[in-house]
Scaffold this active site. Structure first.
Site, short mmCIF file in Angstrom:
data_model
loop_
_atom_site.label_atom_id
_atom_site.label_comp_id
_atom_site.label_asym_id
_atom_site.label_seq_id
_atom_site.Cartn_x
_atom_site.Cartn_y
_atom_site.Cartn_z
N GLY A 140 0.96 -1.15 -0.26
CA GLY A 140 -0.08 0.04 -0.11
C GLY A 140 0.67 1.11 -0.05
O GLY A 140 2.08 1.24 -0.32
N SER A 141 0.24 2.23 0.62
CA SER A 141 0.92 3.56 0.50
C SER A 141 2.19 3.89 1.42
O SER A 141 2.05 3.11 2.51
CB SER A 141 -0.16 4.67 0.74
OG SER A 141 -0.37 4.78 1.98
N GLY A 159 2.10 2.47 5.17
CA GLY A 159 3.27 1.47 5.39
C GLY A 159 4.06 1.78 6.53
O GLY A 159 4.90 1.10 7.20
N GLU A 183 5.85 -3.26 0.93
CA GLU A 183 5.96 -3.06 -0.48
C GLU A 183 5.14 -1.95 -0.51
O GLU A 183 3.78 -1.90 -0.87
CB GLU A 183 5.17 -4.24 -1.33
CG GLU A 183 5.79 -4.57 -2.59
CD GLU A 183 4.88 -3.92 -3.51
OE1 GLU A 183 5.29 -2.64 -4.07
OE2 GLU A 183 4.17 -4.65 -4.05
N CYS A 189 1.89 -0.31 -8.75
CA CYS A 189 3.15 0.11 -7.90
C CYS A 189 4.28 0.39 -8.85
O CYS A 189 5.23 1.34 -8.64
CB CYS A 189 3.45 -0.69 -6.69
SG CYS A 189 2.45 -1.28 -5.62
#
Ligand code: UN1
Length: 514
Positions: free
Chosen positions: A245-246, A250, A267, A301
């Site tokens: 995620g962001s 994160g 990630e 991403c």
């Protein structure tokens, strides 16, 4: 095909109802009295179905089921675990078309990309089958006589998998299937924007476990990040949190997990850049950049967000790239001629608009796009134009990741300059160089070149295969998932020393005469 017709085929084919249970702990939680999260189709805003949310008491049932399942699953020989995961891959293959279309309906991917998403999960299942016979540790020469020194890898236990909407099946598979082959049990908290896909995929995986008389190792708990996400992240019984995620969320997930000495795989955001040198095959570079920037409507991403072009080919590159952009068919992703579908929801459209405005205020010049679009028959869809913005300098909004098809274009004169701009952002996921010059390429992939976890030569920043390890450096979080030896992240290493002699010789030559 229309949204309505596709919805009917997909929901019937996968057995989804208007209201579905969103919690699995060896059985599906009853829905009575439970709050639901609704899923809307980004193509036309229509209602697709709803999924019940888990509360704290449901979460507790899930954790207890996970701990019980671990005791059985972790001692099954790995090759047998691999066979079971192979069966899950086969079931995903049988349902590939339906699941792919569900992904299209729920998050707006084209039919081809929806199918590709499920293929990525199938690929990982196949990879896990092979891995099931290759989980090995080292034996190291011991300095002591009659001693064996070796390493072995044990499963961690219960693993929390928090996924984002943009790869709603594949990223679960990267984590859950690799974790499972190692002997772990996973609890999945999917993005609230892709719950029907999570329910459908979980049902398939769990049916395979049930028909083999095996314990529930693929647990599911739908709910908000603030409740269910927080419970998972702060729970000492969960050995590892894999979060996609962001960077903003994160960072907090990483801090909270570390505070309780849990492990994490992060990630997070990317700000991926393609460098197009004077020695590039320009047509190939244009295709690679166009795919990277527009596929999945810029919501990967790995999406290409920046392109650096050598000044000697700058005008030609712009002319060719804008021509490709002008021919792209935008609309319902269910129509096979469309290659750019909608953004995931209205919030994403607002982010797109805000980013375009800020980029303009910061000196950016729009070379293509920049606006939202209304598609006839799908007036309530979340459509935007793929956008190219020439920016004079890499600053402000260009340093941020916006999940939308916005590409920032910049010029460079030397490779040193290109590498310095390329690496001059906080994120470090994916990168690309387009060149036919061996020296430029080798420099870019050297330790002084791209600082990203993934580097591509003459191909796009997006579209990684599952065989390699996936993840990035800096604010991308440093985690690695998917192929190669990423399985080690789901395992704990144990160093074993065995003395099979009749004395106790000590290491480092120490004498201890007792
Ligand atoms: C992601 O966007 O989180 O490399 C994953 C790619 C895909 C996976 C992207 N295979 O673009």
């Amino acid at each position: 095909m229309t949204v309505e017709k596709t919805k009917q085929i997909v929901m019937d084919g996968l057995g989804l109802k208007e209201r579905n249970s969103g919690v699995y702990y060896g059985q599906w939680m009853g829905s009575e009295g439970k709050k639901t999260i609704e899923s809307f189709c980004p193509i036309n805003g229509s209602f697709l179905g709803s999924v019940t949310q888990g509360e704290e008491s449901d979460y507790e049932k899930v954790i207890i089921a996970a701990q019980k399942a671990f005791k059985v699953w972790s001692v099954i020989p790995a090759p047998r675990r691999g066979e079971i995961i192979g069966e899950i891959g086969a079931e995903l293959l049988k349902n590939k078309e339906l699941l792919g279309k569900l992904v299209s309906l729920e998050v707006g991917k084209t039919i081809s990309e929806g199918a590709g998403e499920i293929q990525e999960a199938i690929d990982i299942a196949n990879f896990a089958v092979g891995l099931s016979r290759q989980l090995y540790g080292l034996t190291i020469a011991s300095e002591r006589p009659d001693h064996r020194l070796m390493e072995q890898w044990h499963p961690l236990g219960t693993i929390g998998v928090i996924t984002s909407f943009n790869f709603p099946a594949a990223v679960w598979a990267w984590n859950a299937l690799i974790a499972a082959v190692v002997g772990n049990v996973t609890i999945w908290k999917p993005s609230s924007s892709a719950l029907l896909t999570a329910v459908a995929v979980s049902r398939i995986a769990n049916r395979v476990m049930e028909r083999n008389g095996l314990p529930p190792i693929f647990l599911l708990v739908c709910g908000s990040g603030r409740t269910v996400g927080n419970l998972l992240v702060n729970d000492k019984r969960v050995s590892l949190i894999s979060f996609t995620g962001s960077t903003k969320v994160g960072r907090s997930v990483g801090e909270q997990t570390a505070a309780r000495f849990g492990k994490s795989i992060l990630e997070l955001g990317g700000n991926n850049c393609a460098v197009v040198t004077s020695k590039a095959q320009i047509d190939l570079a244009v295709k690679g950049v166009a795919f990277g920037a527009m596929a999945t409507a810029g919501q990967r991403c790995t999406s290409t967000r920046r392109v650096l072009v050598h000044s000697s080919i700058y005008p030609e590159f712009i002319a060719k790239l804008t021509e490709v952009y002008s021919k792209v068919n935008i609309g319902s992703p269910l129509d096979s001629s469309v290659i750019v579908g909608p953004l995931v929801n209205n919030g994403a459209v607002e982010d797109f608009k805000k980013t375009v405005t800020e980029a303009k205020e910061q000196g950016g010049r729009i070379l293509f796009g920049g606006k939202t679009i209304t598609i006839p028959q799908n007036e309530n869809g979340c459509f935007v134009q793929p956008t190219i913005i020439e920016v004079p300098k890499q600053k402000g909004i260009v340093l941020e990741e916006t999940f939308a098809p916005i590409l920032y274009l910049m010029k460079f004169d030397s490779m040193d300059e290109a590498i310095s701009i390329h690496n001059g952002v906080p994120q470090g996921l994916s990168s690309a160089i387009f060149s036919t010059d061996m020296r430029e390429i080798e420099l870019f992939i050297s330790s002084l070149g791209s600082d990203c976890g993934i580097v591509n030569v003459n191909t796009s920043t997006a579209g990684a295969e599952i065989g390699g390890a996936f993840g990035g450096e800096k604010e991308t979080g440093g985690g690695r998932e998917s192929g190669s030896d990423s399985w080690k992240y789901y395992a704990r290493r144990q160093t074993v020393t065995i003395n099979y002699g009749y004395d106790i010789p000590l290491s480092q030559g120490i004498v201890f005469p007792v």
